[in-house]
Scaffold this active site. Structure first.
Site, mmCIF file in Angstrom:
data_model
loop_
_atom_site.group_PDB
_atom_site.id
_atom_site.type_symbol
_atom_site.label_atom_id
_atom_site.label_comp_id
_atom_site.label_asym_id
_atom_site.label_seq_id
_atom_site.Cartn_x
_atom_site.Cartn_y
_atom_site.Cartn_z
ATOM 1 N N ALA A 105 -54.048 -4.323 -13.274
ATOM 2 C CA ALA A 105 -54.384 -5.705 -13.001
ATOM 3 C C ALA A 105 -53.345 -6.840 -13.362
ATOM 4 C CB ALA A 105 -55.614 -5.992 -14.186
ATOM 5 N N VAL B 261 -55.102 5.819 -16.129
ATOM 6 C CA VAL B 261 -55.484 6.500 -15.063
ATOM 7 C C VAL B 261 -56.132 5.466 -14.168
ATOM 8 C CG1 VAL B 261 -56.561 8.597 -16.517
ATOM 9 C CG2 VAL B 261 -57.733 6.210 -16.124
ATOM 10 N N THR C 222 -63.763 1.705 -7.326
ATOM 11 C CA THR C 222 -63.800 0.076 -7.110
ATOM 12 C C THR C 222 -62.924 -0.724 -7.871
ATOM 13 O OG1 THR C 222 -65.994 0.341 -8.296
ATOM 14 C CG2 THR C 222 -66.141 0.016 -5.799
ATOM 15 N N LYS D 267 -56.682 8.683 2.036
ATOM 16 C CA LYS D 267 -58.134 9.160 1.731
ATOM 17 C C LYS D 267 -59.331 8.592 2.881
ATOM 18 C CE LYS D 267 -61.486 7.602 -1.838
ATOM 19 N NZ LYS D 267 -61.742 6.764 -3.021
#
Ligand code: FAD
Length: 502
Positions: free
Chosen positions: A17, A50, A348, A81
């Site tokens: 972040a 993670v 998300t 993905k």
């Protein structure tokens, strides 16, 4: 202007972040002559470590930063993905895929799935998965970039995301942010001082005694929530009743098993296990409810279900699903784990950081910190979390499993109101409704509703615009075109070898 321009931004925390915020803000605003951006991180505290699966929106974020995709894939050991496979979620032995991109092709101005529902009513047996190029390609281990320039090809309706090493991503963003002028300070924040009158944070002090002053503080300190929680005391809204999982145990393992461009989520007796293949290893984790399972049992289940050899000791994490009542309070904006947490079932978290940064950029304050901007920021943030929460709850609520106390609890959940309406609408007419530009598309809601066995009693009346034979013919044709296209696609390994192998 109401207030003066902000001239000092301080970001506390250098996980994904913090560095996403530093890279984006310096890219967008870095050339303002009087603006300084400082990021403080503590090597001793470290990051959560993670978080490897993403959704397609990350492509837009990387573009904003001017990131070259091949370089990014190489640097972060990324794989592609095409969706998430849910195994044993509806019932043991059943699986379905939530694909990126859309199903089939819309016809006569009506969404494709309405023709599929009509086809089902006419006895057509094919599953919804069979009409998605993303599902077919993922299962065949194939990948190719979408071709929006070829509207008649199913590749026009493909979409993709990445699975990557989030630690390497943060390091990669750090290099870019520092090159764009962000100043990094290593050290632990031990004291936070507030203005006596306004309560605004005016400085943080490090263990070394160094004092860092700012006008806008971005709290990226992870679960500690140093500024938004510990200092400003903004309460946390707890959603555990809807999302009972509150623990995870994670361990990477060596590459083994299928190398499909797909994240896998396998339901377990008191939660679920993720499998995220990267170029150099597989990320694995078991998310579970501590009310229903012990740490030892959860760890044993994880270790017994790895494709390869463990590469580290299992790492244990505790969390509470929910969010801060106000993500922006006074002159502090919380991003990432400091602002809230939703279990990684639909990958998300990184997108929520990206959306928070975009929202902050569009509502960027002056030193006046106008309440109207903060209120809008907080409302939109809460909506974003709520929409995703409802989507996650759907996975649990619609399960048919009753083999453990955990699954019986989930099946009997009282759904949030928004989800109730979505379920009722789909059951009545197969219609998928979306709120205010919410993150997940109709395709996403449809895939999980159908995958989790929610039955539509009807379909849009206009789906009868095609007669029965024509409906069958077109459905068959779409499946054939998808199969032919996938047969000509390169495998993911071949594609990576040409376009970004690490
Ligand atoms: P952190 O990584 O915890 O970083 C916090 C930073 O703050 C660190 O740099 C730390 O040193 C610093 N810090 C804290 N206190 C101080 C202090 N006093 N002084 C100085 N510095 C301080 N996201 C996805 O998108 N996809 C996934 O698949 C996914 N899986 C996840 C699985 C689990 C089990 C969990 C828990 C999260 C997952 N996430 C996932 C979320 C993802 O890991 C995080 O959202 C993301 O890494 C952002 O974390 P962060 O930067 O907010 O916090």
């Amino acid at each position: 202007m109401n207030g003066d321009p902000i001239s000092r931004i301080v970001i506390v925390g250098g996980g994904t972040a913090g560095w996403m915020a530093a890279a984006a803000i310096s890219r967008i605003m870095g050339e303002l002559p009087d603006l300084t951006i400082t990021l403080i991180e503590s090597d001793a505290i470290g990051t959560v470590g993670v978080g490897e699966a993403t959704i397609p929106q990350l492509i837009g974020f990387n573009k904003l930063l001017g990131v070259d995709e091949r370089e990014f894939v190489r640097e972060t050991h990324a794989t592609y993905k095409l969706g998430i496979e849910f195994v044993d979620w509806l019932r043991l032995g059943h699986s379905y895929v939530h694909p990126f991109g859309s199903y089939g092709i819309d016809m006569k101005g009506i969404e494709f799935h309405q023709f599929w529902l009509r086809g089902r009513a006419l006895g057509e047996a094919a599953e919804l998965d069979d009409y998605s190029i993303a599902v077919a390609a993922a299962k065949a281990g194939k990948f190719l970039w979408p071709r929006p320039d070829q509207p008649n090809s199913p590749l026009a309706r493909l979409s993709y995301a990445f699975q990557f090493d989030a630690g390497l991503y943060a390091r990669y963003l750090r290099r870019r942010a520092e090159a764009q002028g962000v100043k990094r300070i290593e050290g632990r924040v031990t004291d936070v001082s507030q203005d006596g009158e306004t309560g605004h944070v005016d400085a943080v002090t490090l263990e070394s005694g160094e004092r860092v002053e700012g006008e806008l503080f971005i709290d990226c300190s992870g679960f500690r929530a140093l500024l938004i929680g510990q200092t400003l005391g903004v309460p946390f809204t707890d959603w555990t009743d809807w999302l009972p999982c509150d623990r995870a145990v994670a361990v990477p393992c060596t590459l083994a098993g299928a190398n499909e461009p797909l994240t896998r989520s396998t339901a377990r007796p008191a939660g679920w296990q993720w499998r995220i293949p990267l170029q150099h290893r597989i990320g694995n984790g078991h998310v579970y409810s501590s009310t229903h399972m012990s740490e030892d049992e959860a760890t044993a289940i994880l270790l017994a279900n790895l494709d390869g050899r463990p590469l580290a000791e299992p790492r244990h994490l505790r969390f509470t699903g929910g969010l801060r009542q106000r993500a922006w309070e006074k002159n502090v904006v919380a991003l990432g784990l400091a602002g809230g947490f939703l279990e990684p079932l639909e990958s998300t978290a990184i997108q929520l950081v990206q959306a928070g940064i975009a929202r902050l950029m569009s509502l960027f304050p002056t030193t006046a910190f106008a309440p109207v901007e903060m209120e809008r920021y907080n409302r939109e943030t809460e909506e974003a979390y709520t929409d995703i929460r409802d989507f996650l709850v759907l996975h649990y609520l619609a399960s048919e499993r009753d083999d453990t106390a955990f699954w019986r609890y989930c099946r009997n959940l009282d759904p949030p109101d928004g989800l109730k309406e979505k379920l009722a609408m789909f059951r009545s007419s197969g219609r998928v409704i979306r709120e205010h530009n919410e993150l997940f598309t109709e395709t996403s809601w449809l895939s999980v509703m159908v995958g989790q066995g929610v039955q539509a009693r009807g379909y849009h009346p206009a789906a009868a615009l095609l007669d029965e034979d024509e409906t069958r013919r077109r459905l068959g044709h779409i499946r054939e075109v998808i199969a032919t296209t996938v047969s000509q696609m390169p495998t993911q390994e071949e594609f990576l070898a040409q376009n970004g192998s690490a």
